[in-house]
Design an enzyme around this catalytic site. Structure first.
Site, short mmCIF file in Angstrom:
data_model
loop_
_atom_site.label_atom_id
_atom_site.label_comp_id
_atom_site.label_asym_id
_atom_site.label_seq_id
_atom_site.Cartn_x
_atom_site.Cartn_y
_atom_site.Cartn_z
N PHE A 18 51.35 36.77 37.23
CA PHE A 18 52.40 36.14 36.45
C PHE A 18 53.66 35.86 37.25
O PHE A 18 54.71 35.57 36.68
CB PHE A 18 52.73 36.98 35.21
CG PHE A 18 51.81 36.67 34.06
CD1 PHE A 18 52.09 35.65 33.19
CD2 PHE A 18 50.64 37.39 33.89
CE1 PHE A 18 51.24 35.34 32.15
CE2 PHE A 18 49.77 37.10 32.85
CZ PHE A 18 50.07 36.07 31.97
N HIS A 64 47.42 44.75 48.91
CA HIS A 64 47.92 45.42 47.72
C HIS A 64 47.92 46.93 47.93
O HIS A 64 47.28 47.45 48.85
CB HIS A 64 47.06 45.09 46.50
CG HIS A 64 47.44 43.81 45.82
ND1 HIS A 64 46.89 42.60 46.17
CD2 HIS A 64 48.32 43.56 44.81
CE1 HIS A 64 47.40 41.65 45.40
NE2 HIS A 64 48.27 42.20 44.57
N HIS A 65 48.61 47.61 47.03
CA HIS A 65 48.65 49.07 47.03
C HIS A 65 47.25 49.66 46.89
O HIS A 65 46.34 49.02 46.36
CB HIS A 65 49.57 49.57 45.91
CG HIS A 65 49.18 49.05 44.55
ND1 HIS A 65 48.25 49.68 43.74
CD2 HIS A 65 49.58 47.94 43.87
CE1 HIS A 65 48.11 49.00 42.62
NE2 HIS A 65 48.90 47.93 42.68
N LYS A 118 45.03 49.71 43.47
CA LYS A 118 44.54 48.51 42.79
C LYS A 118 43.03 48.60 42.62
O LYS A 118 42.30 48.97 43.55
CB LYS A 118 44.91 47.26 43.59
CG LYS A 118 44.57 45.96 42.87
CD LYS A 118 45.23 44.78 43.53
CE LYS A 118 44.85 43.47 42.84
NZ LYS A 118 45.26 43.47 41.42
N ALA A 130 46.58 34.63 33.02
CA ALA A 130 46.84 34.40 34.44
C ALA A 130 46.46 35.65 35.22
O ALA A 130 46.67 36.77 34.73
CB ALA A 130 48.30 34.06 34.69
N PRO A 131 45.92 35.49 36.42
CA PRO A 131 45.66 36.66 37.26
C PRO A 131 46.93 37.21 37.89
O PRO A 131 46.95 38.33 38.39
CB PRO A 131 44.71 36.12 38.33
CG PRO A 131 45.06 34.67 38.43
CD PRO A 131 45.43 34.25 37.04
N THR A 144 45.41 40.86 31.92
CA THR A 144 44.20 41.59 32.32
C THR A 144 43.20 40.61 32.93
O THR A 144 42.99 39.53 32.38
CB THR A 144 43.58 42.28 31.10
OG1 THR A 144 44.57 43.09 30.47
CG2 THR A 144 42.41 43.15 31.52
N THR A 145 42.59 40.99 34.04
CA THR A 145 41.58 40.13 34.69
C THR A 145 40.20 40.76 34.52
O THR A 145 40.03 41.74 33.80
CB THR A 145 41.91 39.96 36.18
OG1 THR A 145 41.97 41.25 36.80
CG2 THR A 145 43.26 39.27 36.35
#
Length: 246
Positions: A104, A136-137, A140, A101-102, A77-78
């Site tokens: 993985f 990105h999709h 997001k 991590a933003p 999670t960011t």
């Protein structure tokens, strides 16, 4: 290993599939229908580790719970990184283990290394101007992505001629000191990130394109297998450094 899942969306489901394929056990699971914040204090007692792909608004409450319970946690999670110093202090005070991590993807971790090396070289070549772009999709929730921000920071730290990141659309001439980090949201793209260095004569591009969520799940599972037995606050880069450099 028994893994607790916090967040059962697309990434949580992909991690569960990867974990079962590797003969791990999926233990307690939490989501909007069964929030971790409303679970009893011993809700994670049966888990060896927790993997969290939930929501930014919940991240700090979740992390506090993992740390106090002494359960190693892998957090994808960011949206909480402005509280990194606070989290680091919590982890150290409880001698806990947390890896965040933003992104993985192991490939993205390798890309980060390549960008760092290239940016260091480019610092001595002022004809090259840098930029970062990601796609990105359309579902997001954040923009730019956490990965694009991370790559931008890598470039920014290496190039003396860049003083700040500007993620906004430009409607006039951009500040030459700004590193432009831009985004596109369309379709069902899993994630594409490009760092480029453009000169009057040529352009150098370093790119990564995810083919599916399975790559992100594989990286999260690798982190979950690496973290137990350690204490401290880690990133995926720390794990990669250990694997590549010993």
């Amino acid at each position: 290993m028994t893994i607790a899942l916090v967040g059962t969306g697309q990434m949580g489901t992909a991690v569960a599939d990867a974990a079962r394929a590797a003969e791990h056990t999926i233990g307690p699971t939490f989501d909007a229908d069964m929030p971790l914040t409303e679970a009893p204090p011993d809700a994670l007692s049966s888990a060896d580790l927790v993997v969290d792909f939930s929501l930014p608004a919940l991240a700090l409450d979740h992390i506090e719970r993992y740390v106090e319970a002494g359960v190693p946690a892998v957090v994808g999670t960011t949206g909480w990184y402005d509280a990194l110093d606070r989290v680091r202090a919590q982890v150290e005070a409880h001698e806990a283990a947390l890896l965040y991590a933003p992104n993985f993807s192991i490939g993205v971790a390798v890309l980060r290394r390549a960008v760092q090396s290239a940016s260091t070289l480019m610092n001595a070549l002022p004809d090259y101007d840098a930029f970062v772009h990601e796609v990105h999709h359309r579902k997001k929730v954040d923009s730019p992505s956490g990965t694009a921000q991370m790559l931008g920071e890598v470039v920014l730290n290496a190039l003396d001629r860049k003083t700040h990141i500007d993620p906004e659309a430009q409607h006039s001439r951009i500040d030459p000191d700004a590193l432009h980090v831009t985004s596109t949201r369309a379709g069902a793209v899993f994630g594409e990130h490009t760092v480029a260095f453009d000169s009057p004569y040529d352009q150098i591009r370093l790119s990564h394109a995810a083919k599916s969520r399975a790559g992100f799940a594989a990286g999260a599972l690798a982190a979950a297998e690496w973290l137990p037995g350690r204490t401290g606050l880690y990133t995926l880069n720390d794990m990669l450094d250990h694997l590549l450099d010993g």
